[in-house]
Motif scaffolding. Structure first.
Motif, PDB file in Angstrom:
ATOM      1  N   THR A 673       4.369   5.009  -4.332  1.00  0.00           N
ATOM      2  CA  THR A 673       3.338   5.147  -5.270  1.00  0.00           C
ATOM      3  C   THR A 673       3.071   4.412  -6.441  1.00  0.00           C
ATOM      4  O   THR A 673       4.014   4.078  -7.254  1.00  0.00           O
ATOM      5  CB  THR A 673       3.413   6.596  -5.751  1.00  0.00           C
ATOM      6  OG1 THR A 673       4.735   6.830  -6.492  1.00  0.00           O
ATOM      7  CG2 THR A 673       3.405   7.624  -4.384  1.00  0.00           C
ATOM      8  N   LYS A 698      -1.817   5.928  -6.916  1.00  0.00           N
ATOM      9  CA  LYS A 698      -1.867   7.373  -7.478  1.00  0.00           C
ATOM     10  C   LYS A 698      -3.331   7.675  -8.149  1.00  0.00           C
ATOM     11  O   LYS A 698      -3.866   6.529  -8.500  1.00  0.00           O
ATOM     12  CB  LYS A 698      -0.978   7.313  -8.773  1.00  0.00           C
ATOM     13  CG  LYS A 698       0.507   7.070  -8.195  1.00  0.00           C
ATOM     14  CD  LYS A 698       1.713   7.065  -9.241  1.00  0.00           C
ATOM     15  CE  LYS A 698       1.398   6.048 -10.317  1.00  0.00           C
ATOM     16  NZ  LYS A 698       2.775   6.108 -11.284  1.00  0.00           N
ATOM     17  N   VAL A 700      -1.562  10.995  -6.361  1.00  0.00           N
ATOM     18  CA  VAL A 700      -1.487  11.426  -5.068  1.00  0.00           C
ATOM     19  C   VAL A 700      -2.052  12.705  -4.844  1.00  0.00           C
ATOM     20  O   VAL A 700      -1.861  13.874  -5.418  1.00  0.00           O
ATOM     21  CB  VAL A 700       0.092  11.612  -4.918  1.00  0.00           C
ATOM     22  CG1 VAL A 700       0.721  12.017  -3.354  1.00  0.00           C
ATOM     23  CG2 VAL A 700       0.840  10.232  -5.143  1.00  0.00           C
TER      24      VAL A 700
END
Length: 875
Positions: A673, A698, A700
């Motif tokens: 991420t 991101k 998420v």
């Protein structure tokens, strides 16, 4: 000379004063005359009103007795039809109206009663001859309960022959419930009297003053001092002749109107009195009012006289005051004129600014168009000019759109188009627009998501997008190069379970605004004016549009700012939570139940846990790499996805990926991420050298993670096919495409021809169906079907093709290619017989993988070899 003027003034005063006195005297006499006449007329009207009230009570009593008689006739009919009339009587239960019913069979002198005792007609007196609805009514009497009552007699006939007599006893107390609650504001006295015996059979509740000693009419006369023999004789004659009567008599020192009012053909009557003060209450009120007016008029006359004389002394003072008022009025007119000039100046300035703002991109469009014509043969300059013309045109369009949007909002023509949308899609579209703008000024664009419980909401996504773009584009414009811009989506405590309460914050560390400008920031055509912001183009309509849209969606907007320290815009609103089960089905069907989050940012991890809690996927969070390795080592099968934050990767090095993958199942997915844009920096396979590994932007979201999982699974399955010798090439394949839009059709044809495939276009569903029906079997490898088309839509065309009686009608892949990208659209496409649903714009790689998956064909360059596979609906 002065004395002469004073004398003349005095001579003029007396005639004027005499005229005023005369007018007031005439007016006073008129008022007294009107008052007397009004009082007399209202007294007459009050007597008529008493007549009407007594008639109303009379009609009420007679109506009740008529209903009693009608109901008794119905009972007689029921008794005539029953096999056992006596059982009917004995089982009948008394009520508030009929306290006892009795039956005497024909030829008998006694009968039975509902009370269980023997009944005899000899107890009743029907000699008075009173009838109700043709039925005999007895004289009044005291029944066994000590209440005044009367009995109605009704014959019971069957087949034209009388078989019995039905007697029903009714109490006068039952009438009290149907009479009005209060009589002349409870100042009147009213009784119901038996006309034959002159006894009071009912003293109704709430009907005014009553004396318990009044048992009969004589007692009533005696108690109220009605002793005049002639008057009492007239009353007795009236009762005997069953006529109504009214007469005046003082009752307890008050002038009252007494009455005897016959009911039910004179068998009973209403007796009592009404004080005149109660009858003439309205007249008294009018007289009091008139008297008050007379007093006021007299006082006004005296005041006028005083004012008249004072006026002479104060004339000069009044003239000075009037002169001052004229000067004040002139000043106000001057100020109003100045305000109008300022408004006109503001309007002129706005038109001047608009003219400048519109002419600037127009000049660019016209200028570069001229250059484009001159340098048409120079491809590099053509591309450069075209790009600048496009940018100027887009800027000009945004100016026009802002003006039109304000006009639509002010006219009330803006209607919200509410539908299901995903926060991830909203944030992604905003990021795709704002991040390039921020990058051009070397600004950092941060996106934060906190405490959001539900990703799928119902609202107007387009208007939300417009609100965010207005706020964020302003933040970019009014923030210096190298500055920071934050977009925060924060979940607030829910007030209702069906609504997600969110807060949107847009913050920057730019130029900021003064307190004076903050008061007008949401007004139309207003912009911050200083040497820095004046270089920024705009209409000054963006904030007005934003505020109106926020309020239209039921939200609120606030702004906080300080010069040179930045600004913060805060929007609070509630959006309905979508009841779609699409996400839950995906994770359940994919077998994904656990997720391991390796992240040092606790807030980000908690937001992920909150979001996945609603779709039944457990999320374990840790910031320690060793703890994550132990969790995978002890129970690696419990985690189908591992989220590794880029901050942990930078801290521990790329080797951490290999360490985690060694402990994960082979087909488990590892996602790094990172902030938006990082996924384009390096290819995951080159950087990490591991399968089922990729980068996820991101913040998420569940939907973004789902799309990434699908992408990785499709990519890895493509690798497996390539390893097995399968090719993703479309070379040599023939497609039939149903597409009614010429531009879309041209683009699709060019893309497929670039891949070495042939594509034949049909302009609507019917033409596509007819072309396939006329083709040879196996002529086309697949059909690309648009959905919304004239003549015959894609669903209808697909159903018609599947219904053809030919070998390949049920096998040929039909791929839906449409802008309708919701779950219900995909479900409807599959239900119509299509094999797969692809949303526009078409991803050629995804199309190639889908075609290869559906056909199962191994195609090598130039051999045109096919494998025959049967196809049906994809579930």
């Amino acid at each position: 000379m002065k004395t002469g003027r004073d004398k003349n003034r005095t001579d003029r005063k007396f005639p004027l004063l005499f005229s005023i006195i005369l007018v007031f005297c005439i007016l006073g006499a008129s008022v007294v005359s009107v008052s007397w006449k009004t009082s007399k007329e209202m007294s007459q009207a009050a007597v008529l009103n008493l007549n009407e009230n007594l008639d109303l009570i009379k009609c009420t009593i007679e109506s009740i007795r008529n209903k009693e008689a009608e109901f008794q006739k119905m009972m007689a009919q029921e008794i005539a039809l029953t096999d056992d009339p006596k059982a009917y009587i004995t089982h009948y239960r008394k009520n508030d109206t009929m306290v006892k019913i009795s039956l005497i069979c024909e030829g008998e002198t006694t009968g039975i009663s509902s009370t269980g005792e023997t009944f005899s007609q000899e107890e009743l007196d029907f000699s008075q001859g009173t009838k109700v609805e043709g039925l005999d009514v007895s004289s009044s009497y005291l029944n066994y309960m000590g209440a005044w009552a009367y009995t109605i007699r009704c014959p019971v006939e069957k087949d034209g022959e009388r078989m019995a007599e039905l007697y029903v006893e009714y109490t006068f107390d039952a009438l009290d419930k149907s009479l009005p609650d209060g009589f002349y504001n409870k100042q009147a006295q009213l009784y119901i009297m038996d006309a034959q015996t002159e006894r009071f059979v009912l003293k109704p509740k709430g009907m005014g003053k009553r004396d318990a000693g009044h048992l009969n009419l004589a007692d009533f006369f005696r108690a109220n001092d009605i002793n005049d023999r002639q008057l009492r004789g007239e009353i007795d004659q009236c009762v005997q002749n069953r006529k109504n009567m009214m007469f005046y008599h003082d009752i307890r020192g008050k002038s009252s109107l007494n009455f005897i009012w016959m009911v039910s053909d004179g068998s009973i009557c209403l007796a009592g009195y009404v004080p005149m003060e109660a009858i003439q209450r309205e007249a008294k009120t009018v007289n009091n009012t008139i008297g008050f007016v007379v007093v006021i008029m007299t006082a006004a006359f005296l005041m006028c006289c005083g004012i008249y004389y004072m006026n002479q002394r104060q004339q000069q003072k009044i003239m000075r005051e009037r002169e001052a008022e004229r000067e004040q009025h002139n000043r106000e007119l001057t100020e109003a004129l100045q305000a109008a000039r300022l408004a006109s100046s503001a309007k002129t300035m706005f038109l001047s600014n608009m003219s400048h703002d519109i002419r600037t991109p127009m000049n660019a469009v016209i200028g570069f168009t001229a250059l484009l014509e001159r340098d048409a043969k120079n491809p590099d300059k053509v591309r450069q000019y075209t790009k600048k013309i496009m940018a100027s045109g887009q800027h000009l369009l945004s100016l026009i759109n802002d003006i039109l949007e304000v006009s639509r909002i002010e006219s009330g023509k803006v209607v919200l188009n509410e539908a299901e949308f995903a926060l991830n899609d909203l944030i992604s579209s905003i990021d795709a627009i704002i991040r390039p703008m921020a990058n051009e000024k070397r600004q950092e664009f941060h996106i934060e998501i906190r405490d959001i419980s539900h990703e799928y909401l119902i609202g107007d996504e387009t208007r939300l997008n417009q609100i965010l773009i207005n706020l964020l584009s302003n933040a970019v414009k009014y923030t210096k190069e190298g500055g920071d811009i934050w977009l925060r989506i924060i979940g607030l405590k829910q007030r209702f379970s069906q609504f997600e309460r969110i807060r949107i914050e847009v913050e920057d560390n730019g130029y900021g605004m003064t307190p004076e400008y903050l008061k007008t920031i949401f007004d139309v055509f207003t912009r911050a004016e200083n040497s820095t912001t004046n270089r920024v183009q705009g209409t000054g309509l963006g904030m007005a549009i934003t505020k109106n849209l926020v309020e239209l969606m039921g939200g609120t907007i606030e702004v906080f700012s300080e010069p040179d320290r930045g600004s913060l815009f805060r929007v609070d609103m509630e959006l309905c939570i979508s009841e779609s089960e699409k996400e839950k089905r995906f994770w359940a069907e994919s077998g994904i139940q656990g997720l391991l989050c390796l992240n040092e940012n606790e807030q980000e991890s908690k937001s992920i846990q909150t979001m996945f809690r609603n779709i039944d996927v457990s999320v374990e969070w840790t910031a320690d790499v060793e703890k994550a390795r132990r969790s995978l080592s002890e129970n690696g099968e419990a985690y189908q996805i591992v989220l590794l934050d880029s901050s942990v990767l930078e801290k521990n090095g790329a080797g951490v990926v290999e360490k985690l993958r060694m402990l994960m199942p082979e087909n488990a997915i590892l996602l790094i991420t990172a902030d938006s844009g990082a996924e384009n920096a390096q290819e995951p396979e080159q950087f990490f050298g591991a399968g089922y590994t990729d980068i996820l932007s991101k913040p998420v979201f569940a939907s973004a993670l789902r799309d990434k999982v699908l992408e990785i699974q499709a990519r890895e399955s493509g690798k497996e096919r390539e390893a097995a010798g399968q090719s993703l090439s479309l070379k040599g394949m023939r497609f039939l495409a149903a597409e009614d839009n010429e531009i879309n059709a041209e683009i699709l044809q060019e893309i497929l021809e670039a891949e070495g495939a042939q594509c034949e276009i049909a302009e609507n569903g019917r033409l596509a169906f007819e072309r396939f029906a006329a083709s040879a079997e196996g002529e086309f490898d697949a059909i690309l079907m648009d959905v919304q088309m004239p003549v015959m839509n894609g669903y209808e065309a697909t159903a018609a093709i599947r219904a053809l009686e030919r070998g390949d009608a049920g096998r040929i892949p039909i791929i839906a290619m449409t802008a309708n990208a919701f779950a219900e659209d995909e479900k409807e496409a599959l239900a119509a017989g299509m094999n797969i649903h692809l949303a526009k714009p078409i991803d050629i790689e995804l199309l190639k993988r889908s075609v290869v998956d559906l056909t199962g064909a191994e195609r090598e360059e130039g051999n045109g070899r096919e494998t025959d596979i049967s196809y049906g609906k994809m579930e």
